[in-house]
Design an enzyme around this catalytic site. Structure first.
Site: not given
Ligand SMILES: O=C(COP(=O)(O)O)[C@H](O)[C@H](O)COP(=O)(O)O
Length: 310
Positions: A18, A60, A124, A193, A229
């Site tokens: 995340g 990543r 997700c 992301d 982001k």
């Molecule tokens: O796509 C993903 C996670 O991908 P992965 O599981 O491959 O890391 C989430 O939608 C964003 O990272 C936002 O998350 P947050 O709002 O928690 O930052």
């Protein structure tokens, strides 16, 4: 060094995942690594910090929150090692607190867009997107959420668990059922992301298909994304790299080895053009994607010259 490498490995293997959490983890690892370093001279200390920063950034490639967090901490100053360590601690703690507050604020701002009785679709597992649902629910709005499985890593299971804990009604669907259920949806809320200067959103693979299906059904798409982001480097025309993960996440090595003419592609993210996004909800307000440049310029506060020098 051992702990630094372990943290990097946890991010790489997605034990820590995340975009927001990855960023906070990197900031806290840099702080702790700095505190553990026994370097006597500043030059040596700086070299070691640079190594740690590069190792963490390489884990990543897509989540822009990761280099943004690291840049924030690596702007430390100090005349000697102790001063540098103190500044790193201050900057890392500041980033982590700001980040946690941002997720909460996004919840407050985003919840204004949620109506009582809404069915929300999500994809997700995004803490920022869930923050909006949690806040709407806390305000007494009766909502229910359709959550996709998000294969191959099944982040949808984390989402339904969190929603269940919050007492929010949720329905789990397979990724390919998105268009089938779109007619029942009032609002799509997903995370990010990365957000580029032209307002495109990079998020978990499948996000763009959901946005397309929502657009076809005239349903609003809201992206929940902290300002860190947003990609400052996209101003320079740099594209956000899309991570491609191992085929074993999709099919076992033995099964694949039985097939001589088959290969597997496993991109972890995709790009949703701004035409398919109605609103990006940040901690400083909710904006149409066309305003991404303003966010990068006014709220990230990084100068073009500074970006060109790294
Ligand atoms: O796509 C993903 C996670 O991908 P992965 O599981 O491959 O890391 C989430 O939608 C964003 O990272 C936002 O998350 P947050 O709002 O928690 O930052």
């Amino acid at each position: 060094m051992k702990q630094l490498k372990e943290t990097a490995e946890k991010i790489k293997s997605m034990e820590i995942r995340g975009a927001g959490k990855i960023a906070r983890t990197a900031a806290s690892e840099l702080r702790d690594y700095a505190a553990r370093l026994e370097a006597k001279y500043l030059d040596d200390f700086n070299k070691k910090m640079k190594y740690a920063a590069e190792l963490l950034v390489s884990t990543r490639p897509t989540a822009v929150s990761l280099p943004n967090a690291i840049r924030w901490v690596m702007r430390y100053k100090g005349e000697n090692v102790d001063e540098a360590k103190a500044d790193i601690k201050k900057l890392a703690d500041e980033f982590i607190t700001n980040s946690e507050n941002a997720v909460r604020k996004i919840g407050e701002i985003g919840a204004r867009r949620v109506q009582d009785g809404d069915t929300i679709m999500t994809h997700c597992n995004s803490s920022a997107a869930i923050s909006i649902m949690a806040q709407a629910h806390a305000q007494g709005k009766d909502i229910n959420v359709i959550a996709t499985e998000s294969r191959p890593r099944w982040q949808g299971l984390l989402t339904i668990k969190q929603l269940d804990k919050l007492g929010i009604d949720a329905t789990l669907i397979v990724d390919s059922a998105v268009r089938f259920f779109m007619k029942d949806v009032d609002l799509v809320i997903m995370g990010a992301d990365a957000v580029t200067v032209n307002g495109s959103v990079i998020n978990k693979i499948g996000t763009s298909q959901i946005a397309l299906a929502a657009n076809e059904s005239r349903k609003n798409v809201v992206i929940a994304a902290e300002t860190y982001k947003f990609s400052p480097r996209s101003i320079l025309g740099e594209l956000v790299e899309i991570e491609e993960r191992a085929s074993e996440e999709v099919i076992s090595r033995e099964k694949l080895d039985e097939l001589s003419n088959v290969r597997v592609r496993n991109p972890a993210f995709d790009v949703t053009p701004r035409e398919y996004i109605d609103l990006i909800c940040t901690e400083v307000g909710a904006f149409p994607p066309e305003m991404a440049y303003i966010i990068i310029k006014d709220f990230l506060g990084w100068e073009i010259e500074e970006m060109n020098s790294t």
